[in-house]
Write an enzyme that holds these catalytic residues in place. Sequence first.
Site, PDB file in Angstrom:
ATOM      1  N   GLY A  72       0.748  -1.004   0.134  1.00  0.00           N
ATOM      2  CA  GLY A  72       0.122  -0.024  -0.199  1.00  0.00           C
ATOM      3  C   GLY A  72       0.803   1.280   0.001  1.00  0.00           C
ATOM      4  O   GLY A  72       1.748   1.318   1.052  1.00  0.00           O
TER       5      GLY A  72
ATOM      6  N   GLY B 204       5.813  -2.453   3.488  1.00  0.00           N
ATOM      7  CA  GLY B 204       5.577  -2.836   5.055  1.00  0.00           C
ATOM      8  C   GLY B 204       6.170  -4.176   5.151  1.00  0.00           C
ATOM      9  O   GLY B 204       7.152  -4.588   4.220  1.00  0.00           O
ATOM     10  N   ASP B 205       5.707  -5.000   5.888  1.00  0.00           N
ATOM     11  CA  ASP B 205       6.355  -6.323   6.473  1.00  0.00           C
ATOM     12  C   ASP B 205       6.227  -7.084   5.289  1.00  0.00           C
ATOM     13  O   ASP B 205       7.330  -8.093   5.262  1.00  0.00           O
ATOM     14  CB  ASP B 205       5.217  -6.901   7.492  1.00  0.00           C
TER      15      ASP B 205
ATOM     16  N   ARG C 148      -5.575  -1.915   8.980  1.00  0.00           N
ATOM     17  CA  ARG C 148      -5.321  -3.475   8.656  1.00  0.00           C
ATOM     18  C   ARG C 148      -5.687  -4.046   9.807  1.00  0.00           C
ATOM     19  O   ARG C 148      -6.922  -3.616  10.558  1.00  0.00           O
ATOM     20  CB  ARG C 148      -3.997  -3.648   8.284  1.00  0.00           C
TER      21      ARG C 148
ATOM     22  N   ARG D  25       0.738  -4.909  -5.522  1.00  0.00           N
ATOM     23  CA  ARG D  25       1.029  -6.046  -4.603  1.00  0.00           C
ATOM     24  C   ARG D  25       1.403  -7.073  -5.731  1.00  0.00           C
ATOM     25  O   ARG D  25       0.512  -7.272  -6.872  1.00  0.00           O
ATOM     26  CB  ARG D  25      -0.221  -6.431  -3.773  1.00  0.00           C
TER      27      ARG D  25
ATOM     28  N   LYS E 204     -25.018  15.328  26.588  1.00  0.00           N
ATOM     29  CA  LYS E 204     -24.471  15.260  25.443  1.00  0.00           C
ATOM     30  C   LYS E 204     -25.423  14.807  24.227  1.00  0.00           C
ATOM     31  O   LYS E 204     -26.130  14.028  24.800  1.00  0.00           O
ATOM     32  CB  LYS E 204     -23.276  14.346  25.385  1.00  0.00           C
TER      33      LYS E 204
ATOM     34  N   ASP F 236      -0.242   2.276   8.259  1.00  0.00           N
ATOM     35  CA  ASP F 236      -0.776   1.519   9.494  1.00  0.00           C
ATOM     36  C   ASP F 236      -0.088   1.626  10.725  1.00  0.00           C
ATOM     37  O   ASP F 236      -0.412   1.319  11.749  1.00  0.00           O
ATOM     38  CB  ASP F 236      -0.918   0.135   8.963  1.00  0.00           C
TER      39      ASP F 236
ATOM     40  N   THR G  34       4.350   2.750   5.607  1.00  0.00           N
ATOM     41  CA  THR G  34       2.834   2.267   5.592  1.00  0.00           C
ATOM     42  C   THR G  34       1.974   3.120   6.447  1.00  0.00           C
ATOM     43  O   THR G  34       2.401   3.614   7.671  1.00  0.00           O
ATOM     44  CB  THR G  34       2.611   0.878   5.915  1.00  0.00           C
TER      45      THR G  34
ATOM     46  N   ARG H 112      19.098  11.056  -4.506  1.00  0.00           N
ATOM     47  CA  ARG H 112      20.038  11.999  -4.390  1.00  0.00           C
ATOM     48  C   ARG H 112      21.295  11.660  -3.610  1.00  0.00           C
ATOM     49  O   ARG H 112      22.385  11.885  -4.045  1.00  0.00           O
ATOM     50  CB  ARG H 112      19.513  13.239  -3.259  1.00  0.00           C
TER      51      ARG H 112
ATOM     52  N   ASP I 225       2.307  -0.286  11.522  1.00  0.00           N
ATOM     53  CA  ASP I 225       2.228  -1.904  12.101  1.00  0.00           C
ATOM     54  C   ASP I 225       3.516  -2.735  12.079  1.00  0.00           C
ATOM     55  O   ASP I 225       3.598  -3.828  12.016  1.00  0.00           O
ATOM     56  CB  ASP I 225       0.846  -2.382  11.684  1.00  0.00           C
TER      57      ASP I 225
HETATM   58  P1  ADP Z   1       3.164  -4.825   2.866  1.00  0.00           P
HETATM   59  O1  ADP Z   1       4.187  -4.485   2.142  1.00  0.00           O
HETATM   60  O2  ADP Z   1       2.426  -3.117   2.874  1.00  0.00           O
HETATM   61  O3  ADP Z   1       2.814  -5.483   3.905  1.00  0.00           O
HETATM   62  P2  ADP Z   1       1.978  -6.646   1.227  1.00  0.00           P
HETATM   63  O4  ADP Z   1       1.765  -7.647   2.135  1.00  0.00           O
HETATM   64  O5  ADP Z   1       1.068  -6.803   0.218  1.00  0.00           O
HETATM   65  O6  ADP Z   1       2.187  -5.188   1.596  1.00  0.00           O
HETATM   66  O7  ADP Z   1       3.426  -7.193   0.322  1.00  0.00           O
HETATM   67  C1  ADP Z   1       3.913  -6.737  -0.519  1.00  0.00           C
HETATM   68  C2  ADP Z   1       4.601  -7.495  -1.541  1.00  0.00           C
HETATM   69  O8  ADP Z   1       5.507  -8.242  -0.899  1.00  0.00           O
HETATM   70  C3  ADP Z   1       3.675  -8.533  -2.021  1.00  0.00           C
HETATM   71  O9  ADP Z   1       2.765  -8.519  -2.997  1.00  0.00           O
HETATM   72  C4  ADP Z   1       4.784  -9.456  -2.486  1.00  0.00           C
HETATM   73  O10 ADP Z   1       5.230  -9.507  -3.940  1.00  0.00           O
HETATM   74  C5  ADP Z   1       5.769  -9.254  -1.725  1.00  0.00           C
HETATM   75  N1  ADP Z   1       5.696 -10.322  -0.305  1.00  0.00           N
HETATM   76  C6  ADP Z   1       4.723 -10.389   0.711  1.00  0.00           C
HETATM   77  N2  ADP Z   1       4.868 -11.264   1.340  1.00  0.00           N
HETATM   78  C7  ADP Z   1       6.111 -11.955   1.028  1.00  0.00           C
HETATM   79  C8  ADP Z   1       6.516 -13.398   1.474  1.00  0.00           C
HETATM   80  N3  ADP Z   1       6.430 -13.903   2.746  1.00  0.00           N
HETATM   81  N4  ADP Z   1       7.576 -13.641   0.614  1.00  0.00           N
HETATM   82  C9  ADP Z   1       8.231 -13.095  -0.333  1.00  0.00           C
HETATM   83  N5  ADP Z   1       7.304 -11.739  -0.905  1.00  0.00           N
HETATM   84  C10 ADP Z   1       6.422 -11.240  -0.214  1.00  0.00           C
HETATM   85  O1  F6P Z   2      -1.547  -1.068   4.705  1.00  0.00           O
HETATM   86  C1  F6P Z   2      -2.422   0.025   4.086  1.00  0.00           C
HETATM   87  C2  F6P Z   2      -3.801  -0.207   3.944  1.00  0.00           C
HETATM   88  O2  F6P Z   2      -4.407   0.806   3.344  1.00  0.00           O
HETATM   89  C3  F6P Z   2      -4.438  -0.640   5.304  1.00  0.00           C
HETATM   90  O3  F6P Z   2      -4.736   0.149   6.218  1.00  0.00           O
HETATM   91  C4  F6P Z   2      -5.436  -1.155   4.443  1.00  0.00           C
HETATM   92  O4  F6P Z   2      -6.219  -2.487   5.248  1.00  0.00           O
HETATM   93  C5  F6P Z   2      -5.262  -1.734   3.258  1.00  0.00           C
HETATM   94  O5  F6P Z   2      -3.804  -1.223   3.044  1.00  0.00           O
HETATM   95  C6  F6P Z   2      -5.914  -1.518   1.917  1.00  0.00           C
HETATM   96  O6  F6P Z   2      -5.480  -2.361   0.777  1.00  0.00           O
HETATM   97  P1  F6P Z   2      -5.798  -1.982  -0.657  1.00  0.00           P
HETATM   98  O7  F6P Z   2      -5.372  -0.661  -1.173  1.00  0.00           O
HETATM   99  O8  F6P Z   2      -5.270  -2.959  -1.527  1.00  0.00           O
HETATM  100  O9  F6P Z   2      -7.478  -1.959  -0.748  1.00  0.00           O
END
Ligand code: ADP
Ligand code: F6P
Length: 320
Positions: free
Chosen positions: A11, A102-103, A171, A72, A214, A127, A125, A25, A129
Amino acid sequence: MKTIGVLTSGGDAPGMNAAIRAVVRSGCENGFRVMGIRRGYNGLMYGDMYEMNLRSVSNIINRGGTILYSARSPEFKTEEGMQKAINVCKEVDMQGIVVIGGDGSFRGARDLSLRGVPCVGIPGTIDNDIACCDYTIGYDTAMNTVMEMVDRLRDTSESHDRCSVVEVMGRKAGYIALNAGIACGATTILIPEVPFDFERDVIERMRRTQKAGKRHFIIIVAEGVGGVQEMAERIQRETGVESRATILGHVQRGGSPTVRDRVAGSQMGYRAVELLKEGTGNRVVAMQKDQIVDFDIFEALNMKKSIDLDLYRVAHEISI
Ligand code: ADP
Ligand code: F6P
């Protein structure tokens, strides 16, 4: 000349452009050839990238979204997808990649590092998180957007003596809900991290404040809790207060980044290039207690963080 890449994944978040700008840069200034990889891991698998220079990142620090686009990419998680990405890295002699996301994106960065392409992650992100960081790029802007939107809802709720039940993003985490809820003076904040009893924490609380005079109410609900439409109906039925549900949605992901997100993005981008320059990969840049630090990606992915329960208690005490 060493080649490094930068991509944004998952995201999007306001402030990602500030991070890209800093990577490009400082990368160029340190003698790297910097490739901008489009649409996250999709661009890496299919070689969709271009060489960036100091001017490629002019006039972007104030812009939301990401000039590199984001995606994604389920294919990248497969062995074939990973192999495609590795082949492209070999073709362009990629010696490091900065992954802003993100993660999930960090898991991808970890896998690439394991296969010999050193990666450095930057937490981007809304979130907030990511366990190893107190703060992620985009979080501050998103909270401010929520605050502004809920202030508007408050105007109309007050005019009509209504209750606004508002779902905010995050999320599975309640960081945006908790902080924006306090800033908006919500009567009740519902987050996934804290179990609640709807009758006690919403209905009874509203009745109590009604007795104290209120007449309009704001209830903030994290998306990880959900169900705002049903909640609004139940509130109306049980309290007699006309109620409306609002899902703020993707408006929270856009907009010009705040000072905090621009500065954090810049600092983190700069640090990521420093790490690649030192030859260090498989790291995540993070912010802890307002300091820029970095962790091994494996370590970072195994860390846990919990929401500030004291802050939740404060919110609960003062919102009556
Ligand atoms: P975020 O990075 O915000 O947590 P996602 O969970 O959608 O978002 O992950 C982004 C992209 O990172 C995924 O579409 C995928 O290409 C890659 N990815 C996610 N999880 C894994 C994983 N366990 N191993 C390898 N690549 C991953
Ligand atoms: O991780 C960012 C976020 O906006 C979350 O808060 C939400 O759950 C999710 O992404 C929404 O994902 P998408 O843009 O795929 O609808």
